[in-house]
Motif scaffolding. Sequence first.
Motif, mmCIF file in Angstrom:
data_model
loop_
_atom_site.group_PDB
_atom_site.id
_atom_site.type_symbol
_atom_site.label_atom_id
_atom_site.label_comp_id
_atom_site.label_asym_id
_atom_site.label_seq_id
_atom_site.Cartn_x
_atom_site.Cartn_y
_atom_site.Cartn_z
ATOM 1 N N GLU A 44 -0.964 2.571 -10.623
ATOM 2 C CA GLU A 44 -2.099 1.921 -11.292
ATOM 3 C C GLU A 44 -2.226 2.363 -12.745
ATOM 4 O O GLU A 44 -2.556 1.551 -13.623
ATOM 5 C CB GLU A 44 -3.381 2.221 -10.522
ATOM 6 C CG GLU A 44 -3.436 1.527 -9.163
ATOM 7 C CD GLU A 44 -4.643 1.946 -8.338
ATOM 8 O OE1 GLU A 44 -5.243 2.993 -8.668
ATOM 9 O OE2 GLU A 44 -4.983 1.239 -7.372
ATOM 10 N N GLU B 163 0.841 -1.193 0.000
ATOM 11 C CA GLU B 163 0.000 0.000 0.000
ATOM 12 C C GLU B 163 0.878 1.245 0.000
ATOM 13 O O GLU B 163 1.893 1.320 0.693
ATOM 14 C CB GLU B 163 -0.913 -0.010 1.228
ATOM 15 C CG GLU B 163 -2.019 1.021 1.178
ATOM 16 C CD GLU B 163 -2.940 0.844 -0.025
ATOM 17 O OE1 GLU B 163 -3.258 1.876 -0.660
ATOM 18 O OE2 GLU B 163 -3.317 -0.294 -0.338
ATOM 19 N N MET C 253 -0.060 5.798 -5.530
ATOM 20 C CA MET C 253 -0.786 4.628 -6.017
ATOM 21 C C MET C 253 -1.488 4.917 -7.337
ATOM 22 O O MET C 253 -1.556 4.053 -8.222
ATOM 23 C CB MET C 253 -1.814 4.183 -4.972
ATOM 24 C CG MET C 253 -2.463 2.849 -5.282
ATOM 25 S SD MET C 253 -1.255 1.479 -5.342
ATOM 26 C CE MET C 253 -1.068 1.149 -3.589
ATOM 27 N N LYS C 254 -1.993 6.125 -7.505
ATOM 28 C CA LYS C 254 -2.649 6.487 -8.765
ATOM 29 C C LYS C 254 -1.681 6.365 -9.934
ATOM 30 O O LYS C 254 -2.040 5.890 -11.021
ATOM 31 C CB LYS C 254 -3.196 7.912 -8.677
ATOM 32 C CG LYS C 254 -4.426 8.062 -7.792
ATOM 33 C CD LYS C 254 -4.889 9.509 -7.744
ATOM 34 C CE LYS C 254 -6.099 9.676 -6.837
ATOM 35 N NZ LYS C 254 -6.526 11.094 -6.740
ATOM 36 N N PRO D 5 0.823 5.852 -0.453
ATOM 37 C CA PRO D 5 -0.023 7.044 -0.426
ATOM 38 C C PRO D 5 -0.813 7.162 -1.725
ATOM 39 O O PRO D 5 -0.333 6.751 -2.792
ATOM 40 C CB PRO D 5 0.980 8.189 -0.267
ATOM 41 C CG PRO D 5 2.141 7.560 0.434
ATOM 42 C CD PRO D 5 2.226 6.158 -0.114
ATOM 43 N N SER D 6 -2.014 7.724 -1.640
ATOM 44 C CA SER D 6 -2.930 7.725 -2.780
ATOM 45 C C SER D 6 -2.333 8.355 -4.029
ATOM 46 O O SER D 6 -2.537 7.864 -5.153
ATOM 47 C CB SER D 6 -4.226 8.448 -2.411
ATOM 48 O OG SER D 6 -3.959 9.785 -2.004
ATOM 49 N N GLU D 7 -1.548 9.448 -3.865
ATOM 50 C CA GLU D 7 -0.997 10.115 -5.045
ATOM 51 C C GLU D 7 0.030 9.244 -5.761
ATOM 52 O O GLU D 7 0.180 9.314 -6.982
ATOM 53 C CB GLU D 7 -0.377 11.463 -4.666
ATOM 54 C CG GLU D 7 0.862 11.398 -3.768
ATOM 55 C CD GLU D 7 0.545 11.450 -2.299
ATOM 56 O OE1 GLU D 7 1.396 11.939 -1.520
ATOM 57 O OE2 GLU D 7 -0.551 11.001 -1.909
#
Length: 455
Positions: free
Chosen positions: A247, A237, A243-244, A239-241
Amino acid sequence: MVQWVFSSNIGGGGGIKGTNRDLSYESAVFHLNSLQSNSMTIKKVQERRSIKPETNLEETAQFLKTLGIEVSQLDNLKIIHVSGTKGKGSTCAFVESILRELGFKTGFYSSPHLVHVRERIRLNSTPISEELFAQTFFEVYDVLRASVDSISAMPAYFKFLTLLAFHVFLKEKVDVAVMEVGIGGEFHCTNVIPNPTVCGITTLDYDHVSVLGTSLPEIAWHKAGIMKKDSICIGVEQPSEAMKVIEQRAKDRECQFYTTPEINQYNFPSNHLESILPGHHQMTNLSLSLQLVRVWLERTKNNDSLPSLKLSLPSKTKILPGYSVPKAFLNGLKKCSWKGRGQILKKENITFFLDGAHTPKSLAFCNEWYSENHSSSDNNVILQVLLFTCTSDRNPTTLLPTLKDTGFDIALFSTTRLKPAIDKHLDSTNLNASENEQREKCEANQKCWKEITGK
């Protein structure tokens, strides 16, 4: 007078031959160290690659071809390729140890080395011998040297070792090669691998920002560059920024991407994992290694004897499920040795706590690990001494503040140079920073420590 005979054959003693040549291990290390780049050369290379960074992969592929190795042959190594900032080495070490326990002949390429360069290229977890290193070194060196006009056109230190690792693993016919990325991923020389069996991305953090960028999305772009079409990549996992970005890169590369489950989603044959793996942060690396092993066994059709590990991909969810961990996996983990990472050494009345933490996050974990394993109330403790060093591209102001309240009585700041004079015959020789640069780094460390602690 040395007489040279040129040949393009890598096998059977081909390459550059000469009378009275020194083909010893010390000579091999000397020639290898001659491929190190000094600080000025590194800056020039970085400037050139900022314009056309893909040349690194083109050069690597061409050098492999000169050695008689087509990049497609690397698929025979059934490679597990791992990038990331924190935990790459530990994750790879866990994976290698588990697969070795299952009976596979393993190759393991990692960096940096702690004592001798042979640590970077391992067969069945053991650094290759001095004899094998020297023999294979000159097999590769001689052919490449014969193909270029000058020593400056030879592959640099790290790239040469990558070529050497591929050569050794192919020659030794390993069942699996576990390859750790050095810096980045997209343009790293290990990324010449065309079809990795499975890829892994460990925790991201701020490191090598002069090369990879100053934001997590920029760093994530580089790390995710190891993804390949029709392959599978597993990451922890982020941080969202970040992970974007990962992906999106998986989508662009047509690579299946999954994330790891929490460690409590596994059933272990023992509940004493902390005694095997020092530090809570290793649980993230452990989950990733367990998934990499599972997918590798699945994709290489080696899981018939382990039916509980069978996994249908693509999964309905992007988070892979945990599973009942076979006892053999735990036995492999017990035999895993990764020195210099959460290592405690006792020498007479002195206890050394050793860790290679080099990012803000990893140093925070290191500090937590040290605090848990050391008690300042111990009557036998006379002094707590911090011995600290960081290389020229790392900023002490982002690292040292984590340690300011730990209770050290003395802080010592060292260089990476162990000897006053440079001797290229030594594994420890580091030419990447000049003597002045290393001294300035020590002074910067000292200044930062004084400012945050008043000592």
